[in-house]
Design a protein around this motif. Structure first.
Motif, short mmCIF file in Angstrom:
data_model
loop_
_atom_site.label_atom_id
_atom_site.label_comp_id
_atom_site.label_asym_id
_atom_site.label_seq_id
_atom_site.Cartn_x
_atom_site.Cartn_y
_atom_site.Cartn_z
N ILE A 1 -10.31 -46.58 -26.19
CA ILE A 1 -11.66 -46.74 -25.65
C ILE A 1 -11.94 -48.21 -25.38
O ILE A 1 -12.64 -48.55 -24.41
N LEU B 1 -19.96 -45.57 -20.31
CA LEU B 1 -18.94 -44.85 -21.09
C LEU B 1 -18.94 -43.37 -20.75
O LEU B 1 -17.87 -42.75 -20.66
N ASN C 1 -15.30 -42.40 -19.60
CA ASN C 1 -14.50 -41.70 -20.62
C ASN C 1 -14.80 -40.21 -20.55
O ASN C 1 -15.54 -39.67 -21.35
#
Length: 817
Positions: free
Chosen positions: A245, A212, A216
């Motif tokens: 997400i 992540l 992101n």
């Protein structure tokens, strides 16, 4: 002093100018002074707070509090160091010496900041220390936003959005700068991945969090400079919304690409902190509107009510204002104004009946002159209009006219001797001036010691002696200068203008003149027939009179000592606010606390119904306006805020005391009786109204070294039990509370042989239950944590805890137990 009186009598224009300047300037100062509930005062305290999420109080004490204490103990200017270690947070409060000035406070603050920043051994998972000077805040009014009776997460999110919109709209008013949501959980995005999914895809929670962080993100890549323009290069795939997400692609170790939502559930909701907030039986969020040192309490209250009257909410939503402190200040201000004009009228009428109309007018003018003159002193010394200063005005209003009456009446006596007006004014003033000055100075000396009270209480009460002394001294100056100047003339331009202006009311003056003649004859008759014979008898029998006075003194002392007339430092004033806090042992589930607060809520509903049945109020709904019940957030008797599933609170707003025939304390007594006992509670505290800067009615501390904590806890328990045996002693609270039960992890010998360390296992457990923090996202004004952890249903039983797998770097999975 004689020269001053003579100069005042012979310079009437100067005295008139001084009077007009004082009246006009005082009126402007009074209108310009900030209005607040309690006087604003700076706390000479510095607070150091370090968040250490998920840590036990013992670990926080050892890893944070003790290190901070050692680092700051040598800083000069510190008087006392208080440390509090709670689950997930450590706080150290530094109390400075009373003689430290503001410049030294900033110096000490900088030294504390530097000392804390130099501590090298804070835990790696602890957040950055926050060092600040403690600033007292004052709640002006609270607003409850009440939603539909729906406990779903969608309804909670919508209520939160509406509450935040209302906060933003209130902050748009120039009169408000601090509006806070009370006891609400923070936003949090949880990526919940089950143990089965981790096994299936051969991943760990830490690996998912690392993916992540890599996917992101938004990272600047520099600038591309072409011949025609410059172009910024940015790696951009950052999202702060849960549904976006969930669409982030993850590349698995075997090369397969799946979306995050296929691996687990993405929840964009709130943190796990317990938070139940209901008002009048429905879900609600409380907004607290606080005032700063420069904001006017009455203006804030007026703007809040104006907003409530015009704001249109969606169907099913409503707002209610409660705990309005501006009402108390407005009531005290109205009381002062009422007492002021009533005193003016009373003095004017009595002097007009017994002496003469003109004398009565100028003596009565001493009240507004003294009051407005004191406002000038308060304005330029940085004071405000608050409950303490208004109380001081009420005290002084009954004193300031005494010296003016004495001087004015004596001037009238000298005028009756046949003296001319100027000479009568001079002689009459000089004759009684020593007595008047002595009387005022004696009262000033009585209030003067309050100016030297130290600590927070001194900052809180300084305005009271300042206002009283200012009014007394200004009244003294007025009665020996301005008053003789006005009484030294038979007539003047101002009185001629006033007589012309009040021509329609001339019949009142004629009536007072007629009554003055009759009252004068009655007074002369009383003096001749009653007073003079009594005085002569008293002079002939002085021993008897002294014996009677001593006997009366003895009887009075006996009545007080017997308890028939109770002694209290400050009288109890009826309040429109009730507050309750209940706390169970740390770790108690929210369901227990919720059930207890519901029972307390039902008990108060029963008491409210009793007030209706007994006709104690004309209001059909009873004496309760709003009742806010909260679980997970509360304040103790000393104002210390605590949180957790074991804590609950109820805040009640009552109708004004003038519209009910029952006191707030009687309501609390009935409430306590109707609620009954709550076995197992550590705190059950009922209170009425706000407190000043003082602590609880009785408070003491037990001190011990860190090696004697067990003996200290035993001593605290014995003191609590002993105090509970005294009649009339209740709501006993202890500062030290036992923490939650713990499971302590240790590595088996076989695991050590396989290269497994306690640190690795602890990080695995922390990632599963607390969550592996992937990043923090900024969404509007909120900082939202993005965590990866187990699903909720797998974090609630010991059986699932035993199924937890620890994954080593070589990909091998081993059960935790």
């Amino acid at each position: 002093m004689k020269a001053l009186v003579r100069w005042s009598v012979t310079n009437s224009p100067a005295m008139n100018i001084i009077m007009l300047v004082v009246l006009s300037t005082g009126a402007w100062c009074m209108a310009s002074m900030q209005r607040e509930f309690w006087p604003y005062y700076d706390l000479d305290e510095i607070e150091v707070r370090v968040a250490y999420r998920g840590a036990s109080p013992d670990e926080v004490e050892e890893a944070i509090c003790e290190k901070i204490e050692a680092a700051v103990s040598s800083i000069s200017g510190l008087e006392t160091i208080y440390s509090t270690a709670t689950e997930g947070s450590g706080q150290v409060r530094l109390e400075l010496h009373a003689d430290v000035d503001k410049a030294d406070v900033q110096r000490i603050l900088g030294e504390v900041q530097a000392a804390v920043n130099q501590i090298p051994s804070f835990p790696a998972l602890a957040e950055a220390p926050v060092v600040r000077q403690r600033v007292p805040n004052s709640t002006a009014i609270q607003v409850g936003i009440i939603g539909p009776d729906d406990d779903s997460i969608e309804a909670a999110l919508r209520l939160r959005r509406i509450a935040e919109n209302i906060r933003d709209e209130l902050l748009a008013y120039p009169s408000m700068s601090q509006v806070e949501l009370q006891g609400v959980p923070s936003f949090q995005i949880d990526v919940e991945v089950s143990e089965e999914a981790l096994r299936k895809y051969r991943l760990s929670l830490s690996q998912i969090a690392e993916i992540l962080r890599e996917e992101n993100l938004e990272m600047p890549g520099g600038t591309l400079r072409t011949d025609s323009q410059e172009i910024l290069l940015v790696g951009s795939n950052r999202s702060s919304v849960g549904r976006e997400i969930a669409e982030i692609p993850l590349t698995l170790p075997n090369g397969v690409v799946i979306e995050l939502g296929e691996l687990g559930t993405v929840r964009d909701e709130f943190s796990d902190d317990t938070s139940i907030s209901r008002m009048n039986g429905r879900p609600a969020i409380a907004l607290s509107v606080n005032t700063t040192q420069t904001e006017d309490l009455l203006e804030v209250g007026r703007d809040v009510y104006a907003y409530l009257d015009t704001k249109q909410l969606p169907v099913g939503y409503s707002m209610v204002a409660y705990r309005d402190r501006s009402d108390d200040v407005q009531d005290r201000l109205s009381l002062m104004i009422t007492n002021g004009w009533q005193g003016l009228v009373l003095v004017f009428v009595l002097l007009a009946l017994f002496l003469e109309l003109r004398l009565a007018f100028w003596v009565a003018m001493g009240i507004p002159l003294s009051l407005l003159g004191a406002c000038i002193v308060m304005y330029f010394t940085g004071q405000t209009l608050n409950l303490t200063s208004l109380f001081a005005f009420l005290i002084a209003l009954g004193i300031v006219v005494d010296d003016a009456i004495v001087v004015g009446e004596n001037i009238y006596v000298h005028r009756s001797m046949g003296k001319c007006f100027p000479q009568a004014a001079i002689d009459g003033t000089l004759e009684v001036m020593p007595s008047v000055v002595t009387s005022v100075i004696t009262t000033v000396i009585a209030f003067l010691p309050m100016m030297f009270v130290t600590g927070n209480l001194g900052r809180f009460t300084t305005v009271l002696p300042l206002a009283v002394i200012a009014m007394l001294l200004i009244s003294l100056g007025e009665c020996v200068t301005i008053l003789p100047s006005h009484l030294a003339h038979r007539d003047n331009l101002f009185l001629q203008f006033l007589s012309w202006l009040l021509t329609p009311m001339r019949f009142v003056a004629c009536g007072l003149a007629w009554m003055n003649q009759h009252v004068g004859r009655m007074l002369d008759s009383f003096v001749e027939r009653v007073y003079l014979p009594s005085l002569r008898w008293s002079l002939r029998n002085s021993a008897t009179v002294v014996a009677l006075a001593v006997g009366l003194l003895v009887v009075s002392a006996g009545v007080v000592r017997s308890g028939k007339v109770p002694f209290v430092v400050l009288p109890r004033i009826d309040s429109n606010v009730l507050m309750l806090m209940i706390a169970y042992p740390n770790g108690t589930p929210a369901s227990v606390t919720d059930a207890a607060t519901r029972r307390l809520e039902a008990a108060l509903d029963e008491v409210n119904q009793q007030t209706i049945n007994e006709a104690l109020t004309d209001r059909e709904e009873g004496v309760v306006i709003a009742m806010h019940r909260a679980v997970g957030h509360g304040a103790s008797s000393t104002g210390e805020v605590s949180s957790g599933s074991h804590v609950g609170s109820i805040t009640v707003s009552l109708i004004d005391s003038g519209y009910r025939q029952i006191s707030a304390q009687e309501i609390v007594t009935r409430w306590r009786k109707a609620a009954g006992d709550f076995p197992g509670t550590e705190v059950l505290y009922f209170s009425t109204g706000p407190r000043g800067p003082a602590a609880a009615p009785i408070e003491f501390s037990l001190l011990a070294s860190s090696e004697d904590l067990d003996r200290l806890e035993a001593a605290v328990d014995r003191c609590t039990e002993r105090l509970a045996e005294y009649p009339g002693v209740f709501d006993i609270t202890a500062g030290s509370k036992p923490g939650k039960y713990e499971y302590r992890l240790k590595i088996k010998d076989k695991a050590r042989q396989l290269g497994v360390t306690l640190g690795e296992v602890s990080r695995t457990v922390r990632a599963a239950y607390y969550g592996e923090e992937a990043m923090r996202l900024q969404r509007g004004r909120h900082e939202v944590e993005l965590r990866v952890r187990y699903p909720r249903e797998q974090r609630r039983s010991l059986a699932d805890f035993r199924q937890l797998r620890h994954r080593t770097s070589d990909g091998i999975e081993r059960p935790l137990t």
